[in-house]
Design a protein around this motif. Structure first.
Motif, PDB file in Angstrom:
ATOM      1  N   ALA A  65      33.227   4.403  63.429  1.00 35.23           N
ATOM      2  CA  ALA A  65      32.233   4.983  64.326  1.00 35.23           C
ATOM      3  C   ALA A  65      31.522   6.162  63.661  1.00 35.23           C
ATOM      4  O   ALA A  65      30.295   6.283  63.727  1.00 35.23           O
ATOM      5  N   VAL A  66      32.299   7.013  63.007  1.00 33.72           N
ATOM      6  CA  VAL A  66      31.710   8.190  62.342  1.00 33.72           C
ATOM      7  C   VAL A  66      30.758   7.735  61.237  1.00 33.72           C
ATOM      8  O   VAL A  66      29.656   8.278  61.084  1.00 33.72           O
ATOM      9  N   GLU A  67      31.176   6.725  60.497  1.00 30.97           N
ATOM     10  CA  GLU A  67      30.296   6.203  59.431  1.00 30.97           C
ATOM     11  C   GLU A  67      28.997   5.655  60.007  1.00 30.97           C
ATOM     12  O   GLU A  67      27.913   5.892  59.470  1.00 30.97           O
ATOM     13  N   THR A  68      29.116   4.910  61.111  1.00 25.42           N
ATOM     14  CA  THR A  68      27.914   4.364  61.764  1.00 25.42           C
ATOM     15  C   THR A  68      26.984   5.497  62.201  1.00 25.42           C
ATOM     16  O   THR A  68      25.768   5.448  61.971  1.00 25.42           O
ATOM     17  N   ILE A  69      27.564   6.510  62.820  1.00 26.33           N
ATOM     18  CA  ILE A  69      26.760   7.650  63.300  1.00 26.33           C
ATOM     19  C   ILE A  69      26.019   8.307  62.135  1.00 26.33           C
ATOM     20  O   ILE A  69      24.803   8.544  62.201  1.00 26.33           O
ATOM     21  N   LEU A  70      26.755   8.569  61.053  1.00 20.29           N
ATOM     22  CA  LEU A  70      26.127   9.270  59.928  1.00 20.29           C
ATOM     23  C   LEU A  70      25.067   8.412  59.239  1.00 20.29           C
ATOM     24  O   LEU A  70      24.025   8.925  58.832  1.00 20.29           O
ATOM     25  N   SER A  71      25.314   7.112  59.161  1.00 22.87           N
ATOM     26  CA  SER A  71      24.314   6.281  58.478  1.00 22.87           C
ATOM     27  C   SER A  71      23.056   6.111  59.346  1.00 22.87           C
ATOM     28  O   SER A  71      21.939   6.098  58.832  1.00 22.87           O
ATOM     29  N   LEU A  72      23.246   6.026  60.687  1.00 20.42           N
ATOM     30  CA  LEU A  72      22.081   5.960  61.576  1.00 20.42           C
ATOM     31  C   LEU A  72      21.273   7.256  61.509  1.00 20.42           C
ATOM     32  O   LEU A  72      20.038   7.241  61.468  1.00 20.42           O
ATOM     33  N   ALA A  73      21.987   8.395  61.467  1.00 17.16           N
ATOM     34  CA  ALA A  73      21.307   9.697  61.400  1.00 17.16           C
ATOM     35  C   ALA A  73      20.526   9.813  60.098  1.00 17.16           C
ATOM     36  O   ALA A  73      19.383  10.279  60.079  1.00 17.16           O
ATOM     37  N   LYS A  74      21.142   9.349  59.004  1.00 16.81           N
ATOM     38  CA  LYS A  74      20.483   9.418  57.697  1.00 16.81           C
ATOM     39  C   LYS A  74      19.213   8.559  57.707  1.00 16.81           C
ATOM     40  O   LYS A  74      18.149   8.987  57.264  1.00 16.81           O
ATOM     41  N   LYS A  75      19.365   7.341  58.258  1.00 17.10           N
ATOM     42  CA  LYS A  75      18.234   6.410  58.329  1.00 17.10           C
ATOM     43  C   LYS A  75      17.059   7.015  59.099  1.00 17.10           C
ATOM     44  O   LYS A  75      15.901   6.809  58.751  1.00 17.10           O
ATOM     45  N   ARG A  76      17.368   7.758  60.165  1.00 13.56           N
ATOM     46  CA  ARG A  76      16.297   8.351  60.974  1.00 13.56           C
ATOM     47  C   ARG A  76      15.919   9.754  60.507  1.00 13.56           C
ATOM     48  O   ARG A  76      15.063  10.401  61.114  1.00 13.56           O
ATOM     49  N   GLY A  77      16.577  10.252  59.455  1.00 16.43           N
ATOM     50  CA  GLY A  77      16.246  11.587  58.937  1.00 16.43           C
ATOM     51  C   GLY A  77      16.579  12.715  59.899  1.00 16.43           C
ATOM     52  O   GLY A  77      15.837  13.680  60.051  1.00 16.43           O
ATOM     53  N   ILE A  78      17.717  12.581  60.585  1.00 19.46           N
ATOM     54  CA  ILE A  78      18.098  13.572  61.591  1.00 19.46           C
ATOM     55  C   ILE A  78      19.078  14.583  61.006  1.00 19.46           C
ATOM     56  O   ILE A  78      20.038  14.218  60.324  1.00 19.46           O
ATOM     57  N   ALA A  79      18.814  15.870  61.281  1.00 18.87           N
ATOM     58  CA  ALA A  79      19.681  16.949  60.780  1.00 18.87           C
ATOM     59  C   ALA A  79      21.079  16.841  61.377  1.00 18.87           C
ATOM     60  O   ALA A  79      21.226  16.586  62.576  1.00 18.87           O
ATOM     61  N   VAL A  80      22.095  17.003  60.539  1.00 15.54           N
ATOM     62  CA  VAL A  80      23.487  16.991  60.997  1.00 15.54           C
ATOM     63  C   VAL A  80      24.081  18.376  60.774  1.00 15.54           C
ATOM     64  O   VAL A  80      23.958  18.936  59.684  1.00 15.54           O
ATOM     65  N   THR A  81      24.687  18.939  61.797  1.00 12.32           N
ATOM     66  CA  THR A  81      25.347  20.232  61.648  1.00 12.32           C
ATOM     67  C   THR A  81      26.839  20.053  61.905  1.00 12.32           C
ATOM     68  O   THR A  81      27.223  19.366  62.849  1.00 12.32           O
ATOM     69  N   TYR A  82      27.647  20.675  61.035  1.00 14.10           N
ATOM     70  CA  TYR A  82      29.106  20.589  61.198  1.00 14.10           C
ATOM     71  C   TYR A  82      29.633  21.867  61.828  1.00 14.10           C
ATOM     72  O   TYR A  82      29.144  22.956  61.531  1.00 14.10           O
ATOM     73  N   HIS A  83      30.599  21.707  62.717  1.00 13.82           N
ATOM     74  CA  HIS A  83      31.145  22.851  63.442  1.00 13.82           C
ATOM     75  C   HIS A  83      32.671  22.793  63.446  1.00 13.82           C
ATOM     76  O   HIS A  83      33.254  21.719  63.318  1.00 13.82           O
ATOM     77  N   GLU A  84      33.294  23.962  63.682  1.00 13.66           N
ATOM     78  CA  GLU A  84      34.715  23.959  64.015  1.00 13.66           C
ATOM     79  C   GLU A  84      34.876  23.186  65.327  1.00 13.66           C
ATOM     80  O   GLU A  84      33.962  23.159  66.152  1.00 13.66           O
ATOM     81  N   LYS A  85      36.052  22.597  65.518  1.00 16.03           N
ATOM     82  CA  LYS A  85      36.304  21.809  66.733  1.00 16.03           C
ATOM     83  C   LYS A  85      35.954  22.569  68.024  1.00 16.03           C
ATOM     84  O   LYS A  85      35.325  22.024  68.938  1.00 16.03           O
ATOM     85  N   ASN A  86      36.359  23.848  68.088  1.00 22.29           N
ATOM     86  CA  ASN A  86      36.098  24.633  69.304  1.00 22.29           C
ATOM     87  C   ASN A  86      34.609  24.861  69.535  1.00 22.29           C
ATOM     88  O   ASN A  86      34.137  24.838  70.665  1.00 22.29           O
ATOM     89  N   ALA A  87      33.901  25.105  68.431  1.00 21.05           N
ATOM     90  CA  ALA A  87      32.453  25.365  68.534  1.00 21.05           C
ATOM     91  C   ALA A  87      31.748  24.099  69.022  1.00 21.05           C
ATOM     92  O   ALA A  87      30.829  24.158  69.850  1.00 21.05           O
ATOM     93  N   LEU A  88      32.204  22.953  68.525  1.00 22.19           N
ATOM     94  CA  LEU A  88      31.620  21.672  68.962  1.00 22.19           C
ATOM     95  C   LEU A  88      31.829  21.477  70.478  1.00 22.19           C
ATOM     96  O   LEU A  88      30.937  21.031  71.196  1.00 22.19           O
ATOM     97  N   SER A  89      33.006  21.872  70.931  1.00 22.20           N
ATOM     98  CA  SER A  89      33.303  21.728  72.358  1.00 22.20           C
ATOM     99  C   SER A  89      32.428  22.648  73.200  1.00 22.20           C
ATOM    100  O   SER A  89      32.082  22.325  74.332  1.00 22.20           O
ATOM    101  N   ARG A  90      32.088  23.810  72.636  1.00 22.67           N
ATOM    102  CA  ARG A  90      31.184  24.703  73.383  1.00 22.67           C
ATOM    103  C   ARG A  90      29.796  24.077  73.498  1.00 22.67           C
ATOM    104  O   ARG A  90      29.087  24.287  74.477  1.00 22.67           O
ATOM    105  N   ILE A  91      29.406  23.297  72.503  1.00 23.55           N
ATOM    106  CA  ILE A  91      28.104  22.616  72.530  1.00 23.55           C
ATOM    107  C   ILE A  91      28.137  21.448  73.524  1.00 23.55           C
ATOM    108  O   ILE A  91      27.255  21.284  74.360  1.00 23.55           O
ATOM    109  N   SER A  92      29.186  20.642  73.436  1.00 18.78           N
ATOM    110  CA  SER A  92      29.262  19.462  74.311  1.00 18.78           C
ATOM    111  C   SER A  92      29.600  19.854  75.747  1.00 18.78           C
ATOM    112  O   SER A  92      29.287  19.139  76.700  1.00 18.78           O
ATOM    113  N   LYS A  93      30.269  20.991  75.879  1.00  9.51           N
ATOM    114  CA  LYS A  93      30.799  21.447  77.180  1.00  9.51           C
ATOM    115  C   LYS A  93      31.771  20.441  77.781  1.00  9.51           C
ATOM    116  O   LYS A  93      31.956  20.390  78.998  1.00  9.51           O
TER     117      LYS A  93
END
Lengths: 249, 249
Positions: B51-79
C-alpha cells in the motif's frame, strides 16, 4: 382432497409472509404494533437469557403463536444458520400483491425495480413511493434485494403502506400489459421527466445501481425519459430518481 | 511583516483544504485525477509495504509533494491516530467558498443544511444538488457531518462540482441576508413545494434527520413550505427532500 378455493387462499396468504431472524430484529418487529405477525420460531437449543425472555414476553403480550424447532430445522426456516441466533419470525406483508393483478387495474402509476440490490436504496424507494404519488412498486423476487431489517429500517415504518407487486421477473409482468406507457429511465432519452403527460396506465422502470436496466426489460419499454442534469453529473442515486418520479404530479 | 493581500489569499487557500487519511482512502484520492491535492503526509514509522509503495508511486506520478512526520505529528494532522494508518492527504476543495460571499450575489437558489450528521445523506445531497437546479449548498462547520471518505463515496464524484459555502453556524449567515426568501421545510406549512414562486434570492433550509431545524435557525426563516404526502407518511429521507427541491424547476 383440499378445496381449491381454500388452497388458493392459503397460497395467497403464504406468499405475503416474509421471514426475518436474529434476536434484535425479532424484538424490534414484536415491538412494532403496525407489523402483523404470523408466527414466532424458536430453536429449542436457546438458553434462556435476557433477549429470549424479552422475545417470549412480547410474543405472549401480543398473543403470538410460538413454535419450537430443532436447531437445524430453525436454520431451514431462517435460511441463515450463521446469523439467526436461534430465532425467526414470520411477518405478514398485507401490502404484498401478485403482479398478475396489475393487468386488471383500470389506471395506475407504478414504479418497477429492475435489480435494485442495495437494501437502503430499496427502503428509501418504498418510503418515497408511500409518501408520493405512486400506486405501488413492482418488485421482482429474482435479482432484487429481499425485504430485510435494513430495508425495513430505511423505509422508516412505511413498508406496508403501499402495494408491493411481487413477481419472479419483471419481463413476465411487462410483456402481459396492454395500453400501458412503460417508461425506461435513461440518460440518453430525448424527453424528460418534466415533459411526461399523464396517462391512465403508466410504469416507470428503474435499473440497477451500476448496470441500469437489463436488456430483456429494456426491450419491453415503449418510451424513455431522462432527468436533465447540470454540471456534467451523469446520474443520481436510484432512490433519488425514484423519489423524483414519485413526486411528479 | 507579511503583505495582507498575500496573507488573505493564503488564508482563503487553506480554508479550502480538507485532510483525509487511511491507506485505501489516500490511494483512491490519488487515483482520482479530478481531485486537486495539496500535500501527502506520511509517518516516518511506516514500513514499506504494498500500500505504501502504491501511495508513493501514485504521488510521484502526479508530482505531489510528500512530507514525512513523526508518528505523533502525523496524528495531529489526521486528527485520528487510531485510523490514519500513518498516512494523510490534503485535498483542495476549490468549490469551497466563504458563506460571507452570499450576500453579495445578485441571485441564487441555495440549500442550507442545519445539522445533517449522516455522511451518506450529505453525499447524496451534494450529488443531487450538483446535478439539479441549485446554485450551491450552505454547510455549517459546527453540527454538520465533515467531508469524509463516506461523503465522497456517496457523492459519486460530484463533491467539487458545485459551490459549497462554509460557515461556522447557519444563523450567522441567514441573519445577514436581505431581500431573500428563506424557506423552512416543515410538515406543518400551509404552502407546498408545488406552490413556490421563483424569486431572485432564495434559500431552502433543511434540518437534522431526527430533530429538524434548530430553533435559532427557524426564527430566521421568513416562509415555510411542506412536501404534501400521502398514506400518512410523516417525512422523507432528508437527501430525498433536498433532491425534490433541487429538481424543482
Amino acid at each position: 382432497m383440499q378445496d381449491s378455493k381454500e388452497y388458493l387462499d392459503k397460497k395467497a396468504y403464504f406468499e405475503k409472509i416474509i421471514t426475518l431472524y436474529g434476536r434484535n430484529v425479532v424484538i424490534e418487529v414484536l415491538q412494532d404494533e403496525t407489523i402483523e405477525i404470523h408466527k414466532l420460531h424458536m430453536s429449542n437449543s436457546n438458553k434462556t437469557d435476557g433477549a429470549v425472555e424479552t422475545i417470549l414476553s412480547l410474543a405472549k403480550k401480543r398473543g403470538i403463536a410460538v413454535t419450537y424447532h430443532e436447531k437445524n430445522a430453525l436454520s431451514r426456516i431462517s435460511k441463515n444458520a450463521k446469523q439467526d441466533q436461534g430465532v425467526a419470525i414470520d411477518i405478514v406483508a398485507n401490502s404484498y400483491k401478485n403482479a398478475k393483478e396489475i393487468k386488471n387495474l383500470k389506471s395506475f402509476k407504478l414504479l418497477a425495480l429492475d435489480g435494485i440490490q442495495n437494501p437502503q436504496n430499496l427502503g428509501m424507494i418504498i418510503r418515497s413511493c408511500a409518501g408520493g404519488y405512486v400506486d405501488g412498486i413492482v418488485l421482482p423476487k429474482k435479482s432484487s434485494a429481499k425485504i430485510s431489517p435494513l430495508v425495513i429500517k430505511a423505509s422508516a415504518g412505511t413498508l406496508f403502506k403501499l402495494p408491493i407487486y411481487y413477481c419472479n421477473t419483471l419481463d413476465e409482468v411487462l410483456k402481459d400489459l396492454e395500453d400501458t406507457k412503460i417508461y425506461l429511465l435513461s440518460s440518453h432519452a430525448k424527453s424528460s421527466i418534466y415533459d411526461v403527460q399523464k396517462s391512465d396506465r403508466s410504469i416507470f422502470v428503474l435499473g440497477n445501481e451500476s448496470d441500469g436496466v437489463s436488456k430483456e426489460v429494456e426491450k419491453l419499454c415503449n418510451d424513455s425519459i431522462s432527468i436533465p442534469m447540470n454540471r456534467g453529473v451523469e446520474s443520481l442515486n436510484v432512490a433519488v430518481t425514484a423519489s423524483l418520479i414519485a413526486f411528479m404530479k
